[in-house]
Write a protein that holds these residues in place. Structure first.
Motif, PDB file in Angstrom:
ATOM      1  N   LEU A 160      42.073  39.253  39.958  1.00 23.28           N
ATOM      2  CA  LEU A 160      42.647  40.313  39.149  1.00 23.28           C
ATOM      3  C   LEU A 160      43.834  40.941  39.879  1.00 23.28           C
ATOM      4  O   LEU A 160      44.881  41.210  39.298  1.00 23.28           O
ATOM      5  CB  LEU A 160      41.587  41.381  38.840  1.00 23.28           C
ATOM      6  CG  LEU A 160      41.947  42.334  37.715  1.00 23.28           C
ATOM      7  CD1 LEU A 160      42.110  41.590  36.405  1.00 23.28           C
ATOM      8  CD2 LEU A 160      40.881  43.423  37.581  1.00 23.28           C
ATOM      9  N   LEU A 201      49.746  34.808  30.346  1.00 25.30           N
ATOM     10  CA  LEU A 201      48.663  35.202  29.446  1.00 25.30           C
ATOM     11  C   LEU A 201      47.581  34.126  29.396  1.00 25.30           C
ATOM     12  O   LEU A 201      46.386  34.424  29.417  1.00 25.30           O
ATOM     13  CB  LEU A 201      49.214  35.487  28.048  1.00 25.30           C
ATOM     14  CG  LEU A 201      50.061  36.761  27.975  1.00 25.30           C
ATOM     15  CD1 LEU A 201      50.576  36.975  26.569  1.00 25.30           C
ATOM     16  CD2 LEU A 201      49.252  37.977  28.447  1.00 25.30           C
ATOM     17  N   LEU A 204      45.628  34.582  32.416  1.00 18.75           N
ATOM     18  CA  LEU A 204      44.746  35.751  32.332  1.00 18.75           C
ATOM     19  C   LEU A 204      43.478  35.405  31.544  1.00 18.75           C
ATOM     20  O   LEU A 204      42.364  35.752  31.966  1.00 18.75           O
ATOM     21  CB  LEU A 204      45.491  36.900  31.661  1.00 18.75           C
ATOM     22  CG  LEU A 204      44.711  38.205  31.579  1.00 18.75           C
ATOM     23  CD1 LEU A 204      44.398  38.718  32.973  1.00 18.75           C
ATOM     24  CD2 LEU A 204      45.487  39.245  30.793  1.00 18.75           C
ATOM     25  N   ALA A 205      43.683  34.667  30.466  1.00 26.13           N
ATOM     26  CA  ALA A 205      42.508  34.253  29.700  1.00 26.13           C
ATOM     27  C   ALA A 205      41.581  33.397  30.545  1.00 26.13           C
ATOM     28  O   ALA A 205      40.355  33.573  30.553  1.00 26.13           O
ATOM     29  CB  ALA A 205      42.960  33.488  28.457  1.00 26.13           C
ATOM     30  N   ALA A 208      39.657  35.426  32.907  1.00 26.34           N
ATOM     31  CA  ALA A 208      38.564  36.120  32.225  1.00 26.34           C
ATOM     32  C   ALA A 208      37.364  35.199  32.040  1.00 26.34           C
ATOM     33  O   ALA A 208      36.210  35.583  32.278  1.00 26.34           O
ATOM     34  CB  ALA A 208      39.055  36.644  30.877  1.00 26.34           C
ATOM     35  N   ALA A 216      30.280  37.944  35.721  1.00 27.55           N
ATOM     36  CA  ALA A 216      31.052  39.162  35.515  1.00 27.55           C
ATOM     37  C   ALA A 216      30.812  40.202  36.592  1.00 27.55           C
ATOM     38  O   ALA A 216      30.670  41.385  36.333  1.00 27.55           O
ATOM     39  CB  ALA A 216      30.757  39.759  34.123  1.00 27.55           C
ATOM     40  N   PHE A 219      35.856  39.059  40.928  1.00 27.94           N
ATOM     41  CA  PHE A 219      37.067  38.256  40.726  1.00 27.94           C
ATOM     42  C   PHE A 219      37.457  37.535  42.011  1.00 27.94           C
ATOM     43  O   PHE A 219      38.537  36.975  42.117  1.00 27.94           O
ATOM     44  CB  PHE A 219      38.235  39.149  40.302  1.00 27.94           C
ATOM     45  CG  PHE A 219      38.150  39.651  38.891  1.00 27.94           C
ATOM     46  CD1 PHE A 219      38.556  38.830  37.837  1.00 27.94           C
ATOM     47  CD2 PHE A 219      37.672  40.916  38.612  1.00 27.94           C
ATOM     48  CE1 PHE A 219      38.490  39.294  36.539  1.00 27.94           C
ATOM     49  CE2 PHE A 219      37.609  41.376  37.318  1.00 27.94           C
ATOM     50  CZ  PHE A 219      38.011  40.560  36.265  1.00 27.94           C
TER      51      PHE A 219
ATOM     52  N   LEU B 698      46.127  43.729  27.090  1.00 31.32           N
ATOM     53  CA  LEU B 698      45.343  42.504  27.131  1.00 31.32           C
ATOM     54  C   LEU B 698      44.379  42.515  28.311  1.00 31.32           C
ATOM     55  O   LEU B 698      43.220  42.133  28.210  1.00 31.32           O
ATOM     56  CB  LEU B 698      46.278  41.306  27.275  1.00 31.32           C
ATOM     57  CG  LEU B 698      46.631  40.600  25.964  1.00 31.32           C
ATOM     58  CD1 LEU B 698      47.781  39.651  26.184  1.00 31.32           C
ATOM     59  CD2 LEU B 698      45.403  39.844  25.457  1.00 31.32           C
ATOM     60  N   LEU B 699      44.929  42.949  29.433  1.00 36.91           N
ATOM     61  CA  LEU B 699      44.131  43.033  30.658  1.00 36.91           C
ATOM     62  C   LEU B 699      42.904  43.894  30.395  1.00 36.91           C
ATOM     63  O   LEU B 699      41.769  43.520  30.712  1.00 36.91           O
ATOM     64  CB  LEU B 699      44.988  43.664  31.755  1.00 36.91           C
ATOM     65  CG  LEU B 699      44.459  43.625  33.170  1.00 36.91           C
ATOM     66  CD1 LEU B 699      44.579  42.224  33.702  1.00 36.91           C
ATOM     67  CD2 LEU B 699      45.252  44.585  34.045  1.00 36.91           C
ATOM     68  N   PHE B 702      40.275  42.325  28.150  1.00 37.12           N
ATOM     69  CA  PHE B 702      39.436  41.321  28.794  1.00 37.12           C
ATOM     70  C   PHE B 702      38.435  41.933  29.762  1.00 37.12           C
ATOM     71  O   PHE B 702      37.375  41.373  30.007  1.00 37.12           O
ATOM     72  CB  PHE B 702      40.309  40.316  29.559  1.00 37.12           C
ATOM     73  CG  PHE B 702      40.775  39.191  28.691  1.00 37.12           C
ATOM     74  CD1 PHE B 702      39.861  38.280  28.180  1.00 37.12           C
ATOM     75  CD2 PHE B 702      42.116  39.024  28.387  1.00 37.12           C
ATOM     76  CE1 PHE B 702      40.287  37.245  27.385  1.00 37.12           C
ATOM     77  CE2 PHE B 702      42.542  37.993  27.598  1.00 37.12           C
ATOM     78  CZ  PHE B 702      41.623  37.098  27.089  1.00 37.12           C
ATOM     79  N   ARG B 705      33.871  45.753  29.480  1.00 40.99           N
ATOM     80  CA  ARG B 705      32.697  45.015  29.003  1.00 40.99           C
ATOM     81  C   ARG B 705      32.055  45.708  27.830  1.00 40.99           C
ATOM     82  O   ARG B 705      31.953  46.923  27.792  1.00 40.99           O
ATOM     83  CB  ARG B 705      31.681  44.883  30.134  1.00 40.99           C
ATOM     84  CG  ARG B 705      32.041  43.763  31.058  1.00 40.99           C
ATOM     85  CD  ARG B 705      30.987  43.609  32.123  1.00 40.99           C
ATOM     86  NE  ARG B 705      31.097  44.701  33.081  1.00 40.99           N
ATOM     87  CZ  ARG B 705      30.159  44.934  33.996  1.00 40.99           C
ATOM     88  NH1 ARG B 705      29.066  44.192  34.046  1.00 40.99           N
ATOM     89  NH2 ARG B 705      30.306  45.899  34.852  1.00 40.99           N
TER      90      ARG B 705
END
Lengths: 540, 705
Positions: A160, A201, A204-205, A208, A216, A219, B698-699, B702, B705
């Protein structure tokens, strides 16, 4: 040297300082830096003729960058070449809810890039001192923010944080091109931003997805490396990362933004665009995170083929460019092919060569862009057909240009040779045919390089038009001397850099090639010591 | 590597040989000093003055340092030559010198299993080359102090020339392929700089560029050969790699040998990469003597001899080398017959003689090839320096007469020059007889040895057993021998023609100019006379055993530890009996005599001056234009490639790709509902902020939660 640095406890503050100091500097320059009035920039005016109070913005920017360069050199000194894994590691909580951490460290691959960047910035500013004359405090602040982003990209372990630094590079660069660029700057800037943004982008996806996959909670690269991802999703994720980095590094066919951006940007912007952050990110993230995808036959074939195409294509198109800077851009596109080839050939020599080219390219192409800027500053353009016989008028400039061009085409004894030779000799062991085709690049490179020299430096001098152009002097002469020394030094004695990257490169190959032992045997020294290591030393 | 040698104990340990590093360093220092002398005056001075004022100021400052250049330029060469002689004496005094003396001065490119050291190697072959380079090099440096005396770029010239010698010494002294390659491309750089020395003339700089690029095609081959060597043997050290290749498959051996030879055709101007050498004559004439005759262009011959263990294992490639050498020799000799430019005759002659050397090393007669390299260095350097003296005189004469149109290098404008230049003329006659193959001059012995060994190996050797494209090696070698004889005939003709046109008959320089003709100053004639002496006695370096003139095969015996084993591999059972060998010598001498006689008969008649001559037609014109290979290449390769890059790749592919991305981007932006005509409008700030905010949003999307 190392011991004394460690005894200061540098490992606990050096990397955060390297990232934050330019940001602090940016704030300082923006707030208290004083713009010079846009008068004839070369004349030294008495202090009271300058507008406003506070220190001169440009000088202040330079001071901040010089301190940053000193910090970079400290990192170089504090690094232990023989140790494996991350060094100078700092790990602080950042966003506890997300599990994101301010996790910074260097290894033998990022260290040379870091030191290159921090050393390059003040040199580039010095050599382009009078080329930017308006809104100096904003310019300095953006340049410093950009530096922070670059450093962040090279030292971030948390993805991140990496992403943040990645975008931090983009925005200031956009402004630098868009505000201080030449005629078609807006178009070039927007093209650059849209393409790069599109890539980031995707990345970034992918980040994620990885984050979710890892529960989760983190990072951190080391945590994500422990994931066991099946091949199919690996291919998708690899694709997203690779596309982002390939666009950023201008791999054919995603390269068309580069010549325009480097042409329209102020020269110092072109220099920064030449830094190989994209290929660094491939070595750091795309390859080790998705080894199965990177070793997948189709992927490998496509990437290696694109690399070889880039080498030949870039060189061929460079042959017919009308301006020195466009020649340099396409030559960069050709070099990028060598870097990719070495990275994906994945042998000890090719990977070390690949990192070596990233460093060398940073030195040589920067020197060349700065020389193009100097030419433009004095002659009003860098069109090849606008000059002739400059060797007679500007002999020192000619020496610098010839030496840098020779380095670009990889003349042995210059830094350019070392990287190219290592990439090719290493690639040959894995992909002999591709290596042979890639080697033909050395012929085409000599064509475009000597063509540029021929047009600019030789033939009759137009004394009426160019007779009064001044040769390199003062600041610019000093900067070019530093570049010349670096090119020869890294050409003759590159082992100080090669030694530092040996362990990390071996670990990377081990991680990606995994079970394949064919190359480990052959490589003795470097890899066999580290066979038990994965990319991060912390992993048990 | 070096430590291994030390451990086992080398006869040269602790002797003068430990100073071998000083050999390349001396001329390198010379280059640095002279380079500093060139650049230093530029650092200080009034930047605002006009170019002429600045240049006058620089010249004034340079005059002060001129003496220093004169001392340093040739001085470092004299020191290096002295050191080389000392090393030679040391080596002569040591016994059992079967292994090379190797010293490493540090690691260069360590990466995994690849270790490349800055290592130098002293053995019989590198010693011999060093003596030629520093010895002949010193003479040419001395000559240059006279030839270049009036040139504004005096110090720059010596900086380049010193750099060349340093790189040439690195080339022959390097202990591995990579260090050799440093010298290999380094001499190419020096050559590029020196061919384009008078760069204000566009053609000169173009010639330098052409030389560099064509050489790079050869260097491509050398690079690939190195990759193959490393992937096969794991090392690039000569000793290790050659030992490793001993167990390589024939296919690998053949591939390595072929790629190495591609490198040789570039550097040593063989078919098809010879095209750069005739143009290289644009450089100052002493440069042609040193680089483009005596030393650099023989690097390919050196490389084949150095890599003899590899070539001996690839008889087909060796055959190919002999065939290409022979064809090149004949091809270039025919062109030399029709040139009017004195330097062009010598340039094509050099290409032709290099062909002979490749016939020698191609047939595995490594010592014979190297022998011809040495004698050629003597007589061809002499011929070029002599031509330099002639051009110097002609140039001075035309300058005196204010004639700026007549070409001082055109043979048709000379004639009867021996009246003014007896020393130059006499020395050049010696060299002419030597290259024509008249005994007992140097060229006779070396050429004869090459032809004799070719003839011998056409029967009973592995080369004769091998075949190339379906033709038997035996037949090919007889063909090579025959071509060698024909070339010898042509050589005698074109060289005698040159001498007759330049030095005999009536003078055609023109009355006002001719009165200013003069012999060259002694600083130029002295080196020529020394080379004449070497040309007279050079043959004694390697006499054939069959002639009772003195100790035989000195050079062959000297090179025995380096190339002996490989020579025997390719020679096999081949031998010549006494009678045949005498007969071959007889034929060679007869051919030389016939050639000289033909030239005397053909070129005794007066010729017109260049301006009065009608352009040639038909075959003659075709030969004069060197078969128009350059024009053909330009039309078939150079221009199509440029057009392809410009119209297909750049304007076609690249710009179309760019437009596609831009319109794609616009579509994307429109789809996002923003900025649908922002592109090109200049609202930079807002656009960037939107992007920034979008990215952050966007950040957030994502990460929450």
């Amino acid at each position: 040297m190392r011991e004394s640095l460690i005894s200061f406890g540098v490992q606990s503050w050096l990397l955060p300082a390297l990232v934050l100091w330019p940001l602090v500097g940016a704030a300082l320059v923006w707030l208290i830096g004083r713009d010079r009035r846009p008068v004839a920039a070369d004349t030294a005016l008495p202090a009271d003729a300058l507008g406003g109070g506070g220190p001169d913005a440009r000088t202040l920017t330079l001071s901040v960058l010089l301190v940053e360069a000193a910090l970079g050199l400290m990192a170089w000194g504090a690094f232990d070449p023989s140790a494996a894994g991350w060094q100078l590691r700092v790990d602080l909580p950042w966003l506890p809810d997300l599990g994101a951490r301010l996790s910074l460290a260097v290894d033998g691959i990022s260290l040379p890039m870091l030191v290159l960047t921090t050393s390059l910035m003040p040199l580039a500013l010095l050599a382009t001192w009078h080329q930017v004359t308006t809104r100096l405090s904003s310019f300095g602040a953006l340049l410093l923010a950009l530096t922070s982003g670059l450093v962040g990209v090279f030292v971030a372990l948390d993805l991140l944080l990496f992403y943040l630094a990645w975008e931090l590079m983009l925005i200031p660069m956009y402004f630098i091109i868009g505000i201080w660029g030449t005629e078609h700057r807006t178009r070039a800037a927007i093209k650059y931003v849209i393409l790069t943004m599109f890539g980031s982008l995707l990345m970034l996806a992918a980040i994620a997805v990885l984050y979710v996959q890892a529960g989760a909670t983190s990072f951190h690269l080391d945590d994500l490396l422990r994931l066991n991802i099946p091949l199919a999703p690996q291919l998708w994720l690899f694709g997203a990362f690779f596309l982002a980095f390939a666009i950023k590094s201008a791999l054919v066919p995603f390269h068309t933004w580069l010549p325009d951006a480097q042409f329209e940007a102020p020269v110092i912007g072109a220099v920064v665009l030449g830094l190989k952050v994209g290929t660094y990110a491939i070595l750091r993230f795309a390859l080790p995170l998705f080894p199965a995808a990177a070793m997948h036959d189709t992927v490998r074939t496509v990437v290696l083929a694109l690399s070889v195409i880039a080498i030949v294509y870039g060189a061929l198109v460079a042959i017919v460019q009308p301006d020195l800077r466009r020649v340099l851009s396409y030559s960069s596109i050709s070099h990028l092919g060598f870097i990719m080839l070495g990275a994906f050939a994945l042998t000890q020599q090719s990977v070390q060569g690949s990192v070596m080219i990233m460093v060398n390219h940073g030195i040589t192409t920067s020197a060349l862009f700065l020389l193009a800027g100097i030419l433009k500053e004095r002659g009003g353009s860098d069109r090849l057909d606008a000059f002739g016989g400059l060797a007679r008028v500007m002999p020192l400039f000619a020496v610098a240009l010839i030496l840098s061009m020779l380095s670009t085409i990889g003349l042995p004894g210059t830094n350019g040779f070392v990287g190219e030779f290592l990439v090719l000799i290493g690639t040959y062991r894995a992909e002999p045919l591709l290596a042979i085709v890639a080697t033909s690049g050395v012929v085409f490179a000599s064509v475009y390089a000597l063509r540029a020299l021929q047009h600019l430096l030789f033939a009759a001098t137009d004394t009426a038009r160019h007779g009064t152009m001044t040769d390199l002097q003062g600041r610019q002469l000093a900067v070019m001397t530093v570049f010349a020394v670096a090119m020869l030094w890294l050409g003759i004695a590159p082992q100080s850099v090669l030694r530092r990257m040996e362990v990390a490169s071996g670990a990377l190959i081990e991680r990606v090639r995994g079970g394949e032992t064919a190359f480990a045997n052959f490589d003795g020294g470097g890899t066999s010591v580290n066979t038990s290591l994965t990319i991060g030393a912390v992993t048990p | 590597m070096a430590s291994l040698q030390t451990a086992s104990g080398h006869p040269l340990d602790g002797t003068l040989a430990e100073w071998v590093w000083l050999l390349p360093l001396l001329p390198l220092l010379g280059a640095l000093v002279n380079g500093a002398l060139v650049l230093w005056p530029r650092l200080v001075g009034a930047p605002d003055a006009s170019l002429e004022t600045r240049e006058a100021e620089v010249q004034r400052r340079l005059t002060g340092s001129r003496l220093l250049t004169t001392l340093v330029g040739p001085g470092v060469l004299l020191l290096a030559f002295g050191l080389a002689l000392g090393l030679f004496a040391t080596m002569r005094g040591a016994d059992a010198l079967t292994e090379p003396f190797i010293r490493s001065y540090g690691s260069w490119m360590p990466a995994g299993s690849l270790t490349i050291d800055w290592a130098l190697q002293l053995d019989q072959l590198s010693m011999l080359m060093t003596l030629v380079i520093t010895g002949v090099g010193f003479l040419i440096h001395v000559f240059s102090t006279g030839y270049m005396a009036a040139d504004a770029g005096y110090a720059r010239y010596f900086a380049y020339l010193n750099l060349f010698v340093a790189m040439m010494l690195v080339l022959v002294l390097g202990a591995n392929y990579a260090v050799m390659f440093v010298g290999w491309e380094g001499v190419g750089l020096a050559s590029y700089l020196l061919i384009g020395f008078w760069f204000s003339e566009r053609a000169n700089a173009e010639a330098g560029r052409k030389a560099f690029i064509v050489n790079r095609i050869g260097d491509f081959g050398l690079l690939v050969a190195m990759f193959l060597l490393f992937s096969t043997t794991g090392t690039l050290d000569f000793t290790g790699a050659h030992a490793g290749m001993a167990i390589a498959t024939p296919a690998v051996l053949t591939a390595v040998a072929l790629f190495l030879f591609l490198g040789c055709t570039g550097k040593s101007a063989q078919l098809p990469l010879y095209i750069w050498l005739p143009d290289a004559m644009a450089g100052p004439t002493p440069v042609s003597a040193l680089i483009h005759a005596a030393t650099m262009v023989t690097a390919g011959v050196y490389l084949v001899a150095r890599a003899a263990p590899i070539f001996a294992g690839a008889p087909e490639v060796s055959l190919l080398i002999a065939v290409i050498g022979a064809v090149t020799a004949l091809f270039a000799a025919t062109i030399a017959l029709r040139q009017w430019d004195i330097k062009k005759v010598l340039a094509y002659s050099t290409v032709s003689q290099l062909g002979y050397m490749f016939v020698g090393v191609g047939t595995g007669a490594y010592a014979a090839g190297v022998f011809h390299l040495v004698t050629h260095a003597f007589f061809k350097a002499l011929l070029f320096l002599g031509a330099g003296a002639v051009i110097h005189a002609m140039h001075g004469a035309y300058h005196h007469a204010h004639d700026h149109t007549s070409d001082p290098q055109d043979l048709r404008n000379m004639g009867g020059l021996s009246r003014w230049m007896p020393l130059t003329s006499g020395a050049m006659w010696v060299a002419t007889l030597a290259i024509a193959g008249v005994p007992p001059l140097a060229g006779f012995f070396s050429k004869d040895e090459i032809l004799a060994s070719t003839f011998a190996r056409a029967h009973g050797s592995p080369l004769a057993e091998a075949s190339l494209l379906g033709v038997s090696g035996s037949g090919l070698l007889y063909g090579v021998y025959a071509i060698g004889l024909v070339t010898a005939l042509l050589t005698a003709i074109y060289m005698t023609r040159l001498m007759l046109l330049a030095f005999t008959g009536a003078n055609r320089t023109g009355a006002p100019a001719a009165e200013a003709l003069h012999e060259a100053p002694s600083v130029m004639t002295a080196p020529i006379l020394v080379l004449a002496l070497l040309t007279l006695i050079g043959g004694w370096l390697n006499l054939p055993a069959i002639l009772p003139l003195g100790p035989a095969h000195l050079l062959g015996d000297w090179l025995e530890p380096v190339t002996g084993a490989s020579t025997r591999v390719l020679a096999g059972e081949a031998h010549l009996d006494h009678g045949t060998e005498m007969a071959l010598i007889g034929v060679a001498v007869a051919i030389a005599a016939v050639g000289i006689v033909i030239a005397f008969l053909r070129y005794r008649s007066p010729v017109r001056t260049a301006s009065e001559s009608a352009p040639e037609l038909g075959i003659g014109a075709l030969v004069h234009d060197a078969y128009r290979v350059d024009a053909g290449l330009d039309r078939l390769v150079v221009r199509p490639l440029g057009a392809f890059s410009a119209s297909v790749l750049w304007k076609g592919l690249d710009q179309r790709l760019d437009r596609a991305f831009v319109s794609g981007g616009q579509a994307l932006a429109r789809a996002a509902g923003y900025a649908h005509d922002r592109l090109g409008e200049g609202d930079v700030g807002r656009f960037a902020w939107v992007i920034t905010i979008g990215a952050l949003a966007l950040l957030a999307a994502f990460t929450v939660r």
